[in-house]
Design a protein around this motif. Structure first.
Motif, PDB file in Angstrom:
ATOM      1  N   PRO A 321     -18.206  -9.180 -37.607  1.00  0.00           N
ATOM      2  CA  PRO A 321     -18.709  -9.228 -36.246  1.00  0.00           C
ATOM      3  C   PRO A 321     -19.837 -10.413 -36.134  1.00  0.00           C
ATOM      4  N   MET A 322     -20.114 -11.131 -35.112  1.00  0.00           N
ATOM      5  CA  MET A 322     -21.117 -11.883 -34.977  1.00  0.00           C
ATOM      6  C   MET A 322     -22.222 -11.112 -34.375  1.00  0.00           C
ATOM      7  N   ILE A 323     -23.228 -10.791 -34.930  1.00  0.00           N
ATOM      8  CA  ILE A 323     -24.360  -9.966 -34.331  1.00  0.00           C
ATOM      9  C   ILE A 323     -25.202 -10.556 -33.397  1.00  0.00           C
ATOM     10  N   LEU A 324     -25.277 -10.334 -32.049  1.00  0.00           N
ATOM     11  CA  LEU A 324     -26.041 -10.847 -31.153  1.00  0.00           C
ATOM     12  C   LEU A 324     -27.542 -10.199 -30.783  1.00  0.00           C
ATOM     13  N   GLN A 325     -27.286  -8.971 -30.683  1.00  0.00           N
ATOM     14  CA  GLN A 325     -28.604  -8.062 -30.771  1.00  0.00           C
ATOM     15  C   GLN A 325     -28.654  -6.916 -31.676  1.00  0.00           C
ATOM     16  N   LYS A 326     -29.634  -6.782 -32.490  1.00  0.00           N
ATOM     17  CA  LYS A 326     -29.806  -5.550 -33.378  1.00  0.00           C
ATOM     18  C   LYS A 326     -29.999  -4.559 -32.698  1.00  0.00           C
ATOM     19  N   SER A 327     -29.654  -3.216 -33.411  1.00  0.00           N
ATOM     20  CA  SER A 327     -29.842  -1.774 -32.784  1.00  0.00           C
ATOM     21  C   SER A 327     -31.498  -1.839 -32.323  1.00  0.00           C
ATOM     22  N   ASP A 328     -32.521  -2.445 -33.112  1.00  0.00           N
ATOM     23  CA  ASP A 328     -33.706  -2.186 -32.691  1.00  0.00           C
ATOM     24  C   ASP A 328     -34.080  -3.288 -31.299  1.00  0.00           C
ATOM     25  N   GLY A 329     -33.058  -4.002 -30.651  1.00  0.00           N
ATOM     26  CA  GLY A 329     -33.288  -4.657 -29.558  1.00  0.00           C
ATOM     27  C   GLY A 329     -33.549  -6.082 -30.018  1.00  0.00           C
ATOM     28  N   GLY A 330     -33.783  -6.460 -31.342  1.00  0.00           N
ATOM     29  CA  GLY A 330     -34.112  -7.991 -31.918  1.00  0.00           C
ATOM     30  C   GLY A 330     -33.030  -8.819 -31.864  1.00  0.00           C
ATOM     31  N   TYR A 331     -33.058 -10.138 -31.518  1.00  0.00           N
ATOM     32  CA  TYR A 331     -32.505 -10.991 -31.578  1.00  0.00           C
ATOM     33  C   TYR A 331     -32.315 -11.950 -32.709  1.00  0.00           C
ATOM     34  N   LEU A 332     -31.061 -12.672 -32.953  1.00  0.00           N
ATOM     35  CA  LEU A 332     -30.755 -13.243 -34.077  1.00  0.00           C
ATOM     36  C   LEU A 332     -30.813 -14.907 -33.995  1.00  0.00           C
ATOM     37  N   TYR A 333     -30.967 -15.483 -35.326  1.00  0.00           N
ATOM     38  CA  TYR A 333     -30.559 -16.895 -35.343  1.00  0.00           C
ATOM     39  C   TYR A 333     -29.070 -17.237 -34.528  1.00  0.00           C
ATOM     40  N   ALA A 334     -28.404 -16.517 -34.518  1.00  0.00           N
ATOM     41  CA  ALA A 334     -27.147 -16.782 -33.743  1.00  0.00           C
ATOM     42  C   ALA A 334     -27.320 -16.735 -32.338  1.00  0.00           C
ATOM     43  N   THR A 335     -28.062 -15.820 -32.022  1.00  0.00           N
ATOM     44  CA  THR A 335     -28.231 -15.355 -30.474  1.00  0.00           C
ATOM     45  C   THR A 335     -28.737 -16.863 -29.877  1.00  0.00           C
ATOM     46  N   THR A 336     -29.885 -17.327 -30.766  1.00  0.00           N
ATOM     47  CA  THR A 336     -30.775 -18.482 -30.208  1.00  0.00           C
ATOM     48  C   THR A 336     -29.725 -19.773 -30.060  1.00  0.00           C
ATOM     49  N   ASP A 337     -28.776 -19.767 -31.063  1.00  0.00           N
ATOM     50  CA  ASP A 337     -27.912 -21.007 -30.980  1.00  0.00           C
ATOM     51  C   ASP A 337     -26.834 -20.865 -29.994  1.00  0.00           C
ATOM     52  N   MET A 338     -26.580 -19.712 -29.678  1.00  0.00           N
ATOM     53  CA  MET A 338     -25.615 -19.342 -28.547  1.00  0.00           C
ATOM     54  C   MET A 338     -26.214 -20.018 -27.215  1.00  0.00           C
ATOM     55  N   VAL A 339     -27.325 -19.551 -27.020  1.00  0.00           N
ATOM     56  CA  VAL A 339     -28.314 -19.836 -25.962  1.00  0.00           C
ATOM     57  C   VAL A 339     -28.529 -21.519 -25.944  1.00  0.00           C
ATOM     58  N   THR A 340     -28.639 -22.043 -27.193  1.00  0.00           N
ATOM     59  CA  THR A 340     -28.968 -23.537 -27.151  1.00  0.00           C
ATOM     60  C   THR A 340     -27.781 -24.236 -27.017  1.00  0.00           C
ATOM     61  N   ALA A 341     -26.794 -23.880 -27.337  1.00  0.00           N
ATOM     62  CA  ALA A 341     -25.490 -24.683 -26.965  1.00  0.00           C
ATOM     63  C   ALA A 341     -24.969 -24.577 -25.544  1.00  0.00           C
ATOM     64  N   LYS A 342     -25.312 -23.310 -25.080  1.00  0.00           N
ATOM     65  CA  LYS A 342     -25.355 -23.338 -23.525  1.00  0.00           C
ATOM     66  C   LYS A 342     -26.069 -24.420 -22.730  1.00  0.00           C
ATOM     67  N   TYR A 343     -27.043 -24.162 -23.140  1.00  0.00           N
ATOM     68  CA  TYR A 343     -28.288 -25.105 -22.479  1.00  0.00           C
ATOM     69  C   TYR A 343     -27.796 -26.593 -22.682  1.00  0.00           C
ATOM     70  N   ARG A 344     -27.530 -27.090 -23.792  1.00  0.00           N
ATOM     71  CA  ARG A 344     -27.026 -28.294 -24.289  1.00  0.00           C
ATOM     72  C   ARG A 344     -25.896 -28.816 -23.205  1.00  0.00           C
TER      73      ARG A 344
END
Ligand code: ARG
Length: 594
Positions: A321-344
């Motif tokens: 799996p590509m984890i985008l949000q942990k069970s405690d609600g936290g986000y990861l490096y990959a989540t930021t990179d998804m958003v970053t790519a979308k923004y670009r």
């Protein structure tokens, strides 16, 4: 007998002087031959620079594929192709070698036509792309509150060269320094700073910041009470609690100062404006999850929100799996990179994104690229490139460390390069003033450092060797700079240059070899702007400098008769233009004397 070659191009009117790359001209000749010999079809001319220069300058490998389709021997196909080649003034002779390789030798007129263009072009004949793109280059990207390491140095140097190269092709470049300025580590850092009542303003080196990081990490790992407080501090930071946020901002600002001083020392293009750290995407992280949920892309796996992508499995062959949000609600490096790519893609309108990040992150980028395509943020019109590179090793072939085992401080590494170049220069030129020596040392030292990095195939680990890097012979920056300086000195001595770009006398093999090599420069840049194999530019420049030295040894320049002298001086000028442009694309300055 000397052949005098006059090429009548309209050289005064730059706008009308369109230059078609030699290989493109050959393609079209061979295409005509194929159609004439075998009828219309989707034939490919397969023109490339000759593997064996003794047999020709270029070669066509078209006969092999054609032979299969036509069920004839490649030799027979090659013969028919040559029989149908239209008359032209760029091919001097052809031959067939091996089972059906077609060798092509260029006419001197063709060579001199290209030289004229290169002589007059400020960028040694590099043609602006017909389809300029918006290209984002993600490079540098160090982390706040930690010293930049050698991997960040490599990313900075390689990324800078790619930006310059693509810029020279007329693309619109957007530099993005994806600084790691967010994450749970700031909880422990800030908590430690508060508990120890440390004054951040008095910190004046990144090393001190690094020590602070290590101390808080140690406490976090060993002291449970502290670890709990640090985790609460993360929550306070995410909630934007003023005192916590203020400390974070100082950490960011202090680190940025440090990064910028390294960039200045290196002479790279990155500035404060190119920084768009991970934290700047924070607000969009929940929106990303909402968006993906709305379109039913996410799966809940052990409480976490994940994306399953075809083709990604773990070592037991289970879907990875590509984890985008942990069970405690936290986000990861990959989540930021998804958003970053979308923004670009959506906001910066990128047609191409190039990530210059060390090879340990390969899987992350493989997944990221698959993910942004899968959810439709990137369609087929967007090109995503991952430019991985290997580690930098010490001469013991172990990761590059100081003697005491600490990670190398980049600022002192760059200083050492300059110091060594300074000592070397002083030992060869004892009469040079300190100012002169320092000027040379900065160019040579920093240039040598960059060149050592760029001249290797990126993916390989590089072994750091001061002596080799600063040597005046071999594939090094000093060798190239030396060739450049020699040419500059010849040109200074020639005060009677007639400035006539048109007539060339290319008589001796050494000058013809040099000329034929130089004219490949614009085409090489075209290829590199696609495949980004920057080390091939180094190989090319090294060969150019080698061929120049051979030409210089065999062909008198200043003492030759007027016509020969003028032609040879122009060859010097084109060589100079190629070396200057090429080194500049690598981010290396040139010197007029040394
Ligand atoms: N800060 C990261 C690191 O030091 C590199 C970031 C690379 N860029 C990206 N978009 N992930 O490993």
């Amino acid at each position: 007998m000397a052949k005098k070659i006059i090429y009548n191009a309209n050289v005064t009117n730059q706008k009308n002087f369109v230059v078609i790359a030699v290989s493109a001209q050959l393609e079209s000749l061979f295409f005509t031959a194929m159609t004439n010999a075998f009828g219309k079809s989707h034939w490919q001319a397969l023109i490339q620079v000759a593997n064996k220069q003794q047999q020709g300058d270029y070669q066509s490998n078209a006969a092999f594929a054609l032979a299969k389709q036509l069920q004839q021997s490649p030799q027979a196909v090659a013969e028919q192709l040559l029989a149908h080649l239209p008359t032209n003034d760029i091919i001097e002779e052809t031959s067939i070698s091996g089972p059906g390789f077609i060798n092509i030798r260029l006419t001197p007129a063709c060579v001199s036509a290209s030289l004229i263009n290169m002589l007059q072009s400020p960028q040694a004949g590099i043609n602006p792309s017909q389809h300029p793109e918006t290209i984002v280059v993600d490079y540098g990207s160090p982390n706040v509150a930690k010293a930049m390491h050698v991997g960040h140095l490599r990313s900075t140097i390689i990324g800078d060269a790619l930006v310059r190269l693509l810029n020279a092709k007329g693309h619109h470049l957007i530099r993005q320094n994806h600084v790691g300025d967010w994450g749970t580590q700031f909880g422990m850092l800030i908590e430690h700073i508060i508990q120890e009542k440390l004054d951040l303003h008095s910190l004046d080196s990144i090393q001190e910041l690094n020590t602070l990081y290590q101390a808080s990490k140690k406490r976090f790992d060993t002291d449970e009470v502290f670890a709990k407080a640090a985790k609460e501090r993360v929550v306070a930071l995410q909630a934007g609690t003023p005192d916590t946020l203020a400390l974070w901002q100082i950490l960011v600002a202090k680190s940025q100062e440090h990064f910028q001083s390294i960039y200045n020392q290196l002479g790279v293009l990155l500035t404060q404006d190119d920084i768009r750290g991970e934290s700047s995407y924070n607000d969009d992280l929940p929106k990303l999850i909402d968006d993906l949920e709305k379109h039913k892309y996410l799966t809940i796996s052990q409480g976490a929100k994940v994306l399953f992508l075809e083709g990604f499995v773990d070592k037991d062959k289970n879907p990875l799996p590509m984890i985008l949000q942990k069970s405690d609600g936290g986000y990861l490096y990959a989540t930021t990179d998804m958003v970053t790519a979308k923004y670009r893609i959506e906001n910066l309108k990128a047609n191409r994104i190039i990530y210059v990040v060390d090879c340990r992150q390969r899987q992350h980028f493989d997944m990221l690229f698959a993910a942004v395509k899968h959810v439709g943020y990137a369609d087929n019109s967007v090109r995503l490139d991952y430019v991985p590179f290997g580690a930098m090793l010490g001469d013991d072939r172990k990761p590059f460390k100081t003697r005491s085992g600490q990670v190398i401080e980049l600022a002192s590494l760059i200083d050492e390069a300059i110091k060594r170049a300074y000592d070397l220069y002083k030992s060869k030129n004892p009469d040079a003033t300190d100012v002169q020596a320092m000027q040379v040392a900065k160019v040579v030292g920093v240039g040598a450092l960059k060149y050592a990095d760029l001249s290797n195939d990126k993916i390989k680990d590089i072994v750091f060797d001061w002596e080799q890097m600063l040597a005046f012979d071999g594939n090094t920056a000093p060798y190239l700079l030396n060739a450049y300086v020699r040419i500059a000195s010849i040109l200074r001595k020639a005060d009677d240059q007639d400035g006539n770009p048109v007539s060339w006398l290319l008589e001796s093999p050494q000058e013809l070899d040099l000329a034929k090599h130089l004219i490949q420069f614009p085409e090489l840049i075209d290829q590199l702007s696609i495949d980004l194999a920057i080390h091939r530019l180094c190989q090319f420049l090294y060969k150019a400098a080698n061929l120049f030295h051979r030409f210089y040894e065999h062909c008198p320049i200043l003492n030759a008769n007027h016509e020969t002298k003028q032609s040879r001086l122009k060859l010097c000028l084109v060589t100079q233009n190629v070396l200057h442009t090429g080194l500049n694309l690598l981010g290396i300055e040139t010197l007029e004397s040394m």
